[in-house]
Design a protein around this motif. Structure first.
Motif, short mmCIF file in Angstrom:
data_model
loop_
_atom_site.label_atom_id
_atom_site.label_comp_id
_atom_site.label_asym_id
_atom_site.label_seq_id
_atom_site.Cartn_x
_atom_site.Cartn_y
_atom_site.Cartn_z
N ALA A 68 -65.32 30.04 40.83
CA ALA A 68 -65.21 30.96 39.70
C ALA A 68 -63.87 31.68 39.72
N ARG A 69 -63.41 32.07 40.94
CA ARG A 69 -62.11 32.74 41.03
C ARG A 69 -60.98 31.82 40.59
N ASN A 109 -69.30 28.76 45.13
CA ASN A 109 -69.38 29.06 43.71
C ASN A 109 -68.48 30.23 43.33
N GLY A 110 -68.40 31.22 44.21
CA GLY A 110 -67.49 32.35 43.95
C GLY A 110 -66.03 31.93 43.96
N ALA A 127 -60.99 31.53 36.95
CA ALA A 127 -60.46 32.74 36.33
C ALA A 127 -58.94 32.80 36.44
#
Length: 395
Positions: A279-280, A275-276, A283
């Motif tokens: 998200a990166r 998930n991180g 972004a």
């Protein structure tokens, strides 16, 4: 000899009559009054005595003392944690709470004291030796059939108290025996409705709670005067004959649960990381989109400004665009363009510096660094006389 045996003198009966004639009732009462009249008259004369020679007043006082002592025996005390039940000729009269009370002495009334504060216990499936403390199994109580048709060896301890002394003494002949039978029946009912794995692992407390509720409901319906305090499952395991096989099944189930826990731990570790990363990436994509949009807006604004400038001065703008384009095209070219004129000055070209600067610029382009105006190779103009003097000195 007996009064009516042959040869008895005068053939008298116990009332002093001869020839077996029935006695006169008035005569009998008169004789009794004469014999015992002195006891109850209490006259002042010292000559009034009982047939045994004891004065009648002494006997009367003795009887009064005995009567008072008999009345005093009716006082009784109920201690804390007990409840008294007063019986008159065996029939219930009333209950007595802790404190000092009085009742008609025996044999008319008596008091049964019931311990309602003591926590009592009944054991199902086992018995505990009070001296040694060792437990002995009772198979005909402990072996039961579960819902999935497995046999389980189960043991319970039921704790209870007396909450109604009258009901405890009179409503059921054997309250404690009845409680044990009710407990065994409720346990068998609940065990028969529950799978074996559920009893041995995750639903032990639920089984105990269900048995507690069933037992209390039956006891209230019987009006037995007992209140349950707790129902505890002491032990639950398969019969001894199949314990080895069951242990293997339990081990396999534990391995299964361990693998499930490890998989969940791995999932809990991977999912946040993924998930991180997602998200990166999102972004970065948003930032890249913003950069492209900003650059596109800048190019559009520059083109708009250039169009406006071209509309005002077409020749100047056209020439400026040509020069900027040539500068951009020839910036990475190794050729040197020199404007010829008729002057006597000579041009000095620092080729070594030009080569080095070109190499540095190429390296910068490969690394992504933009070319700057400082990387342009300067062309120095020197006087022809200084060049001539240098040639003469070499000659």
């Amino acid at each position: 000899m007996a009064w009516n045996e042959p040869g008895n003198s005068g053939d008298r009966d116990p009332w002093g009559n001869r020839d077996g004639a029935p006695p006169d009732l008035d005569e009998v009462l008169g004789n009794l009054k004469k014999k015992f009249g002195g006891v109850f008259k209490g006259g002042s004369g010292s000559d009034q005595q009982t047939p045994a020679g004891v004065p009648g007043s002494v006997v009367f006082i003795g009887l009064i003392v005995l009567f008072i002592g008999w009345l005093l025996t009716g006082f009784y005390r109920i201690t804390e944690g007990y409840q008294g039940v007063v019986l008159r000729f065996g029939e219930f009269q009333t209950t007595a709470n802790p404190g000092l009370h009085w009742h008609i002495p025996r044999p008319i009334e008596k008091v049964e004291k019931v311990d309602i504060g003591r926590l009592r216990a009944v054991e199902i499936g086992y018995r505990e030796n009070q001296r040694s403390g060792q437990l002995s199994s009772v198979p005909f109580e402990s072996l039961m059939l579960t819902q999935d048709e497995n046999i389980i060896d189960i043991k319970f301890a039921v704790q209870y108290q007396v909450n109604d002394a009258r009901a405890f003494l009179f409503n059921v002949r054997d309250p404690e025996g009845t409680l044990q039978q009710v407990a065994e029946s409720a346990i068998r009912q609940q065990v028969g409705q529950t799978p074996m794995d559920s009893i041995l692992s995750r639903n032990r407390n639920q089984v105990s709670v269900a048995i507690f509720e069933t037992m209390q409901e039956v006891l209230d319906r019987y009006e037995i005067g007992l209140r349950l305090s707790s129902v505890n499952m002491q032990d639950a395991q398969p019969p001894e004959q199949v314990q080895a096989s069951f242990a293997d099944a339990v081990k396999a189930r534990e391995d299964k649960q361990r693998l499930i826990n490890e998989a969940e731990a791995y999932r809990n570790d991977i999912l946040p990381r993924a998930n991180g990363e997602a998200a990166r990436i999102l972004a970065d994509a948003d930032a890249y989109r913003a950069t492209l949009m900003a650059r596109a807006n800048g190019v559009a604004q520059r083109f708009t400004a250039l169009r406006e400038a071209y509309a005002e001065a077409p020749d100047v703008t056209r020439k400026r665009l040509y020069l900027e384009t040539m500068e951009e095209v020839l910036a990475a070219n190794r050729k040197v363009m020199i404007e010829g004129d008729a002057s006597n000055n000579l041009l000095y070209l620092p080729l070594d510096r030009m080569v080095n600067e070109f190499g540095n610029r190429s390296t910068g382009e490969l690394s992504g660094e933009p070319a700057t105006s400082s990387s342009r190779v300067p062309v120095e103009q020197v006087d022809s006389r200084s060049v001539r003097r240098g040639r003469e000195s070499r000659l």
